[in-house]
Design an enzyme around this catalytic site. Structure first.
Site, PDB file in Angstrom:
ATOM      1  N   ASP A   1      -9.526   3.848  -1.810  1.00  0.00           N
ATOM      2  CA  ASP A   1     -10.311   3.847  -0.723  1.00  0.00           C
ATOM      3  C   ASP A   1     -11.957   4.909  -0.921  1.00  0.00           C
ATOM      4  O   ASP A   1     -12.269   5.978  -0.885  1.00  0.00           O
ATOM      5  CB  ASP A   1      -9.640   5.755  -0.122  1.00  0.00           C
ATOM      6  CG  ASP A   1      -8.275   4.532   0.759  1.00  0.00           C
ATOM      7  OD1 ASP A   1      -7.757   3.416   0.236  1.00  0.00           O
ATOM      8  OD2 ASP A   1      -6.954   5.819   1.105  1.00  0.00           O
TER       9      ASP A   1
ATOM     10  N   ASP B   1       1.027  -1.329  -0.287  1.00  0.00           N
ATOM     11  CA  ASP B   1       0.236   0.101   0.069  1.00  0.00           C
ATOM     12  C   ASP B   1       0.963   0.905  -0.179  1.00  0.00           C
ATOM     13  O   ASP B   1       1.912   1.073   0.423  1.00  0.00           O
ATOM     14  CB  ASP B   1      -0.692  -0.197   1.537  1.00  0.00           C
ATOM     15  CG  ASP B   1      -1.887   0.619   1.121  1.00  0.00           C
ATOM     16  OD1 ASP B   1      -2.032   1.503  -0.144  1.00  0.00           O
ATOM     17  OD2 ASP B   1      -2.255   0.579   1.994  1.00  0.00           O
TER      18      ASP B   1
ATOM     19  N   GLU C   1       2.432   4.534  -4.019  1.00  0.00           N
ATOM     20  CA  GLU C   1       2.420   6.149  -4.882  1.00  0.00           C
ATOM     21  C   GLU C   1       3.709   6.533  -5.396  1.00  0.00           C
ATOM     22  O   GLU C   1       4.041   7.241  -6.575  1.00  0.00           O
ATOM     23  CB  GLU C   1       1.462   6.811  -4.636  1.00  0.00           C
ATOM     24  CG  GLU C   1      -0.072   6.402  -5.233  1.00  0.00           C
ATOM     25  CD  GLU C   1      -0.577   5.498  -3.720  1.00  0.00           C
ATOM     26  OE1 GLU C   1      -0.845   4.782  -4.031  1.00  0.00           O
ATOM     27  OE2 GLU C   1      -0.195   5.524  -2.351  1.00  0.00           O
TER      28      GLU C   1
END
Length: 936
Positions: free
Chosen positions: A594, A519, A522
């Site tokens: 999300d 996770d 990015e």
């Protein structure tokens, strides 16, 4: 003491900011992310396009191919594009931009423009293809120069390279038209928007006459300064799809499947679609805003034809789209890198996905358990909590395969550690899960806590394996652990170090049922610009982060998969990622991030997953139930019904959301959720078969209507239903409250049957179907055969030797076909031939259902057959069969296997009340490993 207090205060403030972001509303978040006008290169590129539009026929861009430089050699047309500029003193300057048109063996064509820079100037980033492309970039010799004398006089080169395919290169305008059978399909630089911001020394005022240099050398946003040491480096080109009214792809965006125009107007966007991987909490729906991943692949589709382009650039990218009566025009702009475009001419969607997969790779066949149901929340509190949830699934007779741990299982959010008071014996916990053949997923993110005595940080920083600042120091920012450094997984040494952290006996001991979740890759940086790393940060090779931003997440994902692959005994890895780039499909699955527990987010999930699917990324899912908030019970149940068809099927929830284990919904909702999950497990044999096909030809798991009905223009904009894998099931998730009936669009003239009620639907157009709360609207397309496993088991591994049911839905002519693929579901033995692959055929000519092997017989395949030699077909269901072909009063059919024959009992249900006939062959006693036939 004062420094420590200041650091503590800063940490609390940043975590408060993170909490504010997590809890912010949709409208409040836009200011955190750039618009095109706030991104200087996008602003300049749009202004350039506006100038071209205003000038019309008088537009004369400063780019042309030098005719004397052009040559065709071994499948490559090469030469030099010359950009004519005027410097500050008014003198003409010619910037040389070498180009290549490379005709690849796969049938794709690569259009590449580089820049001939002074040796003292920094090199443009040119390694995006090294990460994205796994296929052969060698040229084919099968290119024929068919340039005529008239072409030469007009400054045109004409090259034939495929089945009726031609590339026409206009030298004076650098326009390249790709034709199929004489008709233009894709045109590069039709509007003359090719642009390369060439290197020039920093200086006061305009570097070249009349050029807007605002923010070329420094740029700030949200109080963060970008030093831009290399100056302006943006590249752009326009791509036109003549005659194509619909384009798809370029994930990730929470928007319709068919991409909208971006130049305003009712129902359109005013902003371009943006590709820039960011951590965007509660992303907006119906928006072109950037999200967690970026795949710069676009498909254009019209009745009977499909083409595509891949823009091989990993920097921030904006894409304008304008639909018109004569086709679709697009404009691609990136902050750095090269003009590097791959054109694929289809001619149909299936061929297009094969061509794209031949470039960027096909998905590896995942472990079978990963296709089951996954249970997750932030956070399961301790070992007892994990095992109680595990037992709850058994107590309520709900199958599942994987339970997940979020960040708080760690010691102070230091990865590769366990919080000892909550997880003192993780190996024992995993062993307890393994008794029921279940897995544990633990989250591992790329931010490494900066803390003395933390071995991972100390080893990483000592070896210089972290992302660096612009001046070469270690880059530090803030994320969940507080002050952190980021591992630079572009560096081979960093990947090797990462692999050591997962070795047996280290993080998870010797437990073999551990999988991983990547996770925040990015990368997410709480105090960074737009919540990410500074663009002028440095990576391995000296490359600026701005040039590699969109592929960083993939490199981290890749490093983790390599680490799991290095563990012994070797098993197929499962690693979920949030950030991704073209080629990530080779590495492992992703999810859409999300989302919220609202009907809008359930609605947008289907077009989002379709968009990723046609861009080569088929193993995708959305958090079932919504990550943020608490779903009302009807929404909760409907989301499980939709999620049962997501290729990646996971329920997940935020730490502040109420507990969401399925049995907490209460009846009738728990029963509805249980049925949806059991349906998923029932269909696993066919789902796994679809994943096998994707692994060699790139076919999506979720298939848009145009894949099976390519001639229907009216179906091109439909994105609330899909075909599910190899089953022929047309599924329409219910995404609104209070629905009891819904319209399902039938896209072709084939016969469809309600599943499982056998109601007959014929004719192109909308058909009203039942959609009560306990019903998933599904139609079975005639002509398909798929397999099910109908026994309830607690996990996928426990189903391995269960019998199979074949569902045969005959088409209008009375025929059907299908396939089944099986292997051990865990190891890499299938790559050595240890698998089963059978094709089923039902023919109306002789009323025979046949099973035949379509794999070579090898020692490995025969050995695998012995491991499943007790697996039988326990039932065959034939829907739509013309009962007039049976004998009067017939109660048996003849079964043939291994040169023997016997009678099998059948039950017959005649067609009535709008429902098709059904024949059920009960226990025909045929083995799945054998060739057999059933004669009706």
């Amino acid at each position: 003491m004062r420094a420590a207090l200041a650091a503590a205060i800063r940490a609390m403030a940043l975590l408060a900011v993170a909490a504010m972001l997590i809890g912010s509303t949709e409208a409040a978040k836009k200011y955190l992310f750039k618009t095109c006008a706030q991104s200087s290169f996008c602003r300049r590129g749009r202004a350039y396009a506006d100038a071209a539009e205003a000038a019309g026929a008088d537009w004369h861009p400063p780019y042309a191919v030098d005719p004397a430089s052009v040559q065709l050699r071994q499948g490559v047309l090469s030469g030099t594009v010359v950009k004519t500029a005027v410097d500050a003193d008014g003198a003409a300057v010619g910037v040389k931009l070498p180009f290549q048109l490379v005709f690849l063996e796969s049938g794709a064509v690569r259009f590449l423009i580089e820049e001939d820079r002074p040796k003292s100037a920094p090199k443009r980033y040119d390694e995006a293809v090294r990460w994205a492309i796994s296929g052969d970039l060698g040229a084919t010799a099968a290119v024929e120069d068919v340039t005529t004398a008239a072409d030469t006089a007009a400054g045109v080169r004409r090259l034939r390279f495929g089945p009726g395919w031609t590339a026409v290169v206009e030298l004076a305008t650098v326009r390249v038209t790709f034709e199929r059978d004489g008709a233009a399909q894709v045109v590069l630089n039709e509007r003359g928007l090719l642009a390369v911001e060439h290197w020039r020394p920093r200086g006061p005022g305009p570097a070249f006459g009349g050029e807007d240099t605002t923010d070329m050398w420094e740029e700030s946003f949200g109080g963060k300064q970008d030093s831009k040491p290399n100056g302006p480096e943006a590249v752009a080109v326009d791509v036109t799809f003549p005659g194509y009214g619909h384009v798809y792809g370029i994930p990730e965006h929470a928007d319709r499947f068919a991409l909208r125009s971006t130049r305003g107007g009712e129902g359109n966007h005013d902003e371009p679609y943006r590709l820039y991987n960011v951590d965007i909490f509660e992303y907006e729906v119906d928006s072109p805003m950037a999200m967690y991943g970026a795949i710069p692949f676009m498909q254009a589709q019209r009745a009977g034809s499909a083409v595509g382009v891949f823009w091989a650039n990993a920097a921030e990218t904006w894409i304008d789209i304008v639909h018109g009566a004569d086709g679709t025009r697009t404009h691609w702009l990136s902050e750095a890198g090269l003009v590097d475009v791959f054109v694929m001419l289809g001619p149909d969607a299936t061929s297009l996905y094969q061509q794209y997969g031949a470039l960027t790779g096909y998905a590896e066949l995942p472990p079978l358990y990963s296709l089951g149901y996954h249970q997750c929340r932030w956070n399961y509190q301790n070992e007892r909590d994990v095992l109680e949830v595990d037992a709850g699934f058994d107590r309520h007779e709900i199958p599942y395969d994987v339970i997940w741990l979020d960040i708080d299982y760690t010691d102070s959010r230091k990865y590769f550690t366990w919080e000892q008071s909550a997880f003192p014996t993780p190996e024992r916990m995993m062993a307890a899960l393994d008794e029921r053949r279940r897995k544990l997923v633990a989250i591992i993110d790329p931010h490494i806590k900066k803390e003395a005595g933390y071995g991972v940080y100390e080893d990483m920083t000592k070896a210089g394996l972290a992302v660096a600042t612009a001046d070469g120091g270690e880059y530090n920012g803030w994320c969940w652990p507080g002050e952190s450094a980021w591992i630079d997984t572009l560096a081979p040494a960093a990947v090797e170090y990462w692999k050591r952290l997962f070795r047996p006996g280290a993080f998870a001991g010797r437990a073999h049922n551990l999988a991983i979740w990547n996770d925040m890759n990015e990368p997410s940086v709480f105090d960074g610009p737009e919540g990410s790393a500074p663009r002028d940060a440095r990576h391995y090779g000296g490359w600026e982060h701005r040039a590699v931003h969109n592929l960083y997440g993939m490199t981290f994902h890749n490093a983790t998969v390599q680490a799991l692959n290095a563990r012994e005994p070797r098993q197929r890895p499962f690693v979920l990622t949030r950030a991704f780039f073209a080629g990530s499909q080779r590495v492992g699955p992703m999810w859409t991030g999300d989302n919220q527990a609202t009907w809008d987010y359930l609605r947008v999930a289907t077009p989002m997953l379709l968009s990723s699917s046609v861009a080569g990324y088929g193993f995708v899912g959305a958090d079932v139930g919504g990550f943020f908030g608490n779903p009302e019970h009807e929404l909760w149940a409907r989301w499980y019904q939709a999620g049962a068809f997501y290729p990646f099927f996971r329920g997940h929830a935020h730490i502040e959301s109420k507990r969401r284990e399925p049995w907490l919904a209460g009846e009738p909702y728990t029963g509805i959720i249980r049925d949806a999950i059991r349906l998923r497990y029932q269909l696993l044999p066919s789902l796994y078969t679809a994943f096998h096909r994707a692994s060699f030809d790139g076919s999506p798991i979720l298939r848009p209507l145009f894949m099976l009905a390519p001639a229907n223009d009216a179906a091109l904009a439909i994105d609330d239903q899909f075909f599910f894998g190899e089953t022929g099931l047309l599924v329409k998730p219910v995404v609104d409250p209070g629905v009891t009936e819904t319209d399902v669009y039938v896209p072709d003239d084939e016969v469809y049957y309600g599943y499982p009620d056998r109601t007959v639907y014929r004719g192109v157009g909308n058909h009203r179907v039942p959609a009560g709360l306990d019903t998933i609207p599904m139609l079975a397309r005639g002509g398909h055969i798929f397999t099910r496993r109908d026994r309830y088991r607690r996990s996928t591994a426990l189903m391995a030797h269960d019998p199979l049911t074949l569902v045969v839905s005959v088409d209008a002519a009375g025929n059907a076909g299908g396939a089944l693929y099986m292997d051990d579901g865990e190891t890499h033995g299938h790559t050595k031939g240890a698998y089963l692959h059978r094709f089923f055929m039902f023919s109306s000519q002789d009323n025979i259902l046949r099973s035949r092997s379509v794999r070579p017989s090898t020692a490995a395949s025969r050995a695998f057959d012995k491991t499943i030699d007790t697996v039988r077909v326990e039932r065959v269901i034939v829907v739509g069969f013309d009962l007039g072909r049976l004998k009067a009063g017939q109660t048996t059919v003849e079964t043939f296997q291994d040169k023997k024959s016997w009678s099998s009992h059948i039950s017959v249900t005649p067609a009535a009340d709008g429902r098709a006939s059904m024949i059920v062959v009960r226990d025909p006693k045929v083995l799945i490993t054998a060739d057999w036939s059933i004669e009706f």
